[in-house]
Design an enzyme around this catalytic site. Structure first.
Site, short mmCIF file in Angstrom:
data_model
loop_
_atom_site.label_atom_id
_atom_site.label_comp_id
_atom_site.label_asym_id
_atom_site.label_seq_id
_atom_site.Cartn_x
_atom_site.Cartn_y
_atom_site.Cartn_z
N HIS A 22 0.84 -1.21 0.00
CA HIS A 22 0.00 0.00 0.00
C HIS A 22 0.88 1.26 0.00
O HIS A 22 0.62 2.21 -0.74
CB HIS A 22 -0.88 0.05 1.26
CG HIS A 22 -1.97 -0.98 1.32
ND1 HIS A 22 -2.12 -1.84 2.37
CD2 HIS A 22 -2.98 -1.27 0.46
CE1 HIS A 22 -3.17 -2.61 2.18
NE2 HIS A 22 -3.71 -2.30 1.02
N LYS A 46 -16.26 -6.43 6.00
CA LYS A 46 -14.98 -7.14 5.92
C LYS A 46 -14.48 -7.62 7.28
O LYS A 46 -13.40 -8.21 7.37
CB LYS A 46 -13.93 -6.22 5.29
CG LYS A 46 -13.77 -6.43 3.79
CD LYS A 46 -12.46 -5.87 3.29
CE LYS A 46 -11.79 -6.80 2.31
NZ LYS A 46 -10.51 -6.29 1.80
N ARG A 95 -2.01 -6.10 -8.23
CA ARG A 95 -0.83 -6.91 -7.93
C ARG A 95 -0.75 -8.12 -8.86
O ARG A 95 0.19 -8.31 -9.59
CB ARG A 95 -0.87 -7.37 -6.47
CG ARG A 95 -0.77 -6.23 -5.47
CD ARG A 95 -1.34 -6.62 -4.14
NE ARG A 95 -2.75 -6.98 -4.29
CZ ARG A 95 -3.46 -7.65 -3.42
NH1 ARG A 95 -2.89 -8.08 -2.33
NH2 ARG A 95 -4.73 -7.92 -3.64
N SER A 133 -3.19 -8.14 3.21
CA SER A 133 -3.35 -7.96 4.66
C SER A 133 -3.72 -9.28 5.34
O SER A 133 -3.22 -9.59 6.42
CB SER A 133 -4.41 -6.90 4.94
OG SER A 133 -4.05 -5.69 4.32
N1 COA Z 1 -0.20 -3.99 -1.42
C1 COA Z 1 -0.58 -4.98 -0.60
N2 COA Z 1 -1.83 -5.40 -0.49
C2 COA Z 1 -2.74 -4.80 -1.25
C3 COA Z 1 -2.44 -3.78 -2.13
C4 COA Z 1 -1.09 -3.37 -2.21
N3 COA Z 1 -0.69 -2.41 -3.02
N4 COA Z 1 -3.55 -3.39 -2.76
C5 COA Z 1 -4.53 -4.15 -2.28
N5 COA Z 1 -4.03 -5.01 -1.36
C6 COA Z 1 -4.76 -6.06 -0.64
C7 COA Z 1 -5.18 -5.62 0.73
O1 COA Z 1 -4.19 -5.96 1.66
C8 COA Z 1 -6.45 -6.41 0.92
O2 COA Z 1 -6.11 -7.69 1.36
P1 COA Z 1 -7.13 -8.59 2.21
O3 COA Z 1 -8.35 -8.75 1.37
O4 COA Z 1 -6.34 -9.82 2.38
O5 COA Z 1 -7.40 -7.85 3.48
C9 COA Z 1 -7.02 -6.52 -0.49
O6 COA Z 1 -5.93 -6.33 -1.36
C10 COA Z 1 -8.00 -5.46 -0.86
O7 COA Z 1 -7.74 -4.34 -0.08
P2 COA Z 1 -7.93 -2.82 -0.36
O8 COA Z 1 -7.02 -2.30 -1.38
O9 COA Z 1 -7.86 -2.17 0.97
O10 COA Z 1 -9.28 -2.68 -1.06
P3 COA Z 1 -10.65 -3.24 -0.71
O11 COA Z 1 -10.97 -4.16 -1.83
O12 COA Z 1 -10.78 -3.79 0.64
O13 COA Z 1 -11.46 -1.90 -0.76
C11 COA Z 1 -12.89 -0.26 -1.73
C12 COA Z 1 -12.18 -1.58 -1.85
C13 COA Z 1 -12.91 0.33 -0.35
C14 COA Z 1 -12.21 0.68 -2.67
C15 COA Z 1 -14.32 -0.58 -2.22
O14 COA Z 1 -14.88 -1.58 -1.41
C16 COA Z 1 -15.20 0.63 -2.22
O15 COA Z 1 -15.10 1.44 -3.10
N6 COA Z 1 -16.04 0.75 -1.18
C17 COA Z 1 -16.95 1.89 -1.02
C18 COA Z 1 -18.36 1.52 -1.45
C19 COA Z 1 -18.50 1.59 -2.95
O16 COA Z 1 -18.26 2.60 -3.58
N7 COA Z 1 -18.95 0.45 -3.51
C20 COA Z 1 -19.13 0.35 -4.94
C21 COA Z 1 -17.84 0.00 -5.63
S1 COA Z 1 -18.06 -0.19 -7.35
#
Ligand code: COA
Length: 172
Positions: A22, A46, A95, A133
């Site tokens: 991140h 989550k 990734r 994560s």
């Molecule tokens: N390095 C390491 N890990 C990474 C990473 C990076 N650069 N990028 C993503 N990840 C991992 C995270 O560790 C996480 O791992 P886990 O699932 O094992 O915990 C996973 O990828 C996803 O994490 P994150 O990047 O935090 O994104 P998310 O998918 O949890 O969040 C949102 C996505 C918040 C952007 C999305 O849910 C959202 O937009 N929510 C708001 C509501 C909304 O608008 N909904 C409609 C969407 S179309």
């Protein structure tokens, strides 16, 4: 991009265990835009380990040397929040190939919701490509060394939350 307009981007995520992956995206993003808002989504589905406040504090600690990066949190749709703060770009890290399908779906839905905001995919450093994560939590719980993957503030809080002392030998 026009020279006079401030270019602002939003990097949304759950950040439930901020990793160096991140942070790599945040550093790269901070060089591309005038302002970068890293925002923690209130996403209780989550079952996060850290509270939103804890995640914000870790993000603030780890980005304190990046003056154009600000940390926030938001409820509701990412696109509504992007509109609210005047961000024209949303950045997301990709990734591995398996990230792509979900990210593409989100990007297309987000574009349908707000065509003014462009989604940009960024690739983190190669050594962070396999980090997530939940993998970090699993490795730490089983006594593995996660210090190459997460900053000290994340590791410290994870150890405290899961009651895993630093010298945990894992199997015994
Ligand atoms: N390095 C390491 N890990 C990474 C990473 C990076 N650069 N990028 C993503 N990840 C991992 C995270 O560790 C996480 O791992 P886990 O699932 O094992 O915990 C996973 O990828 C996803 O994490 P994150 O990047 O935090 O994104 P998310 O998918 O949890 O969040 C949102 C996505 C918040 C952007 C999305 O849910 C959202 O937009 N929510 C708001 C509501 C909304 O608008 N909904 C409609 C969407 S179309």
């Amino acid at each position: 991009m026009s020279a006079d307009k401030e270019h602002r981007a939003l990097y949304p995520g759950t950040f439930d265990g901020l990793t160096y992956g991140h942070l790599d995206i945040i550093r790269r993003g901070s060089k591309l835009f005038d302002r970068l808002t890293v925002a923690v989504a209130h996403n209780e589905d989550k079952n996060p380990v850290f509270t939103v406040e804890e995640r914000i504090e870790i993000l603030r600690t780890e980005t304190r040397e990046l003056p154009n990066v600000e940390i926030a949190s938001f409820y509701g749709l990412t696109m509504d929040y992007a509109e609210k703060i005047g961000a024209s770009y949303v950045i997301r890290g990709i990734r591995v190939v398996s990230d792509f399908e979900y990210e593409l779906q989100m990007a297309l839905m987000n574009r349908a919701l707000n065509p003014r905001v462009e989604t940009l995919f960024m690739v983190p450093a190669a050594e962070q490509l396999y980090v997530s994560s939940s993998l970090i939590k699993e490795v730490l719980l089983l006594g593995g060394d996660v210090s190459n993957f997460v900053p000290p503030s994340t590791e410290k809080l994870l150890r405290r939350r899961f009651n895993v002392p630093r010298s945990s030998p894992g199997a015994s």
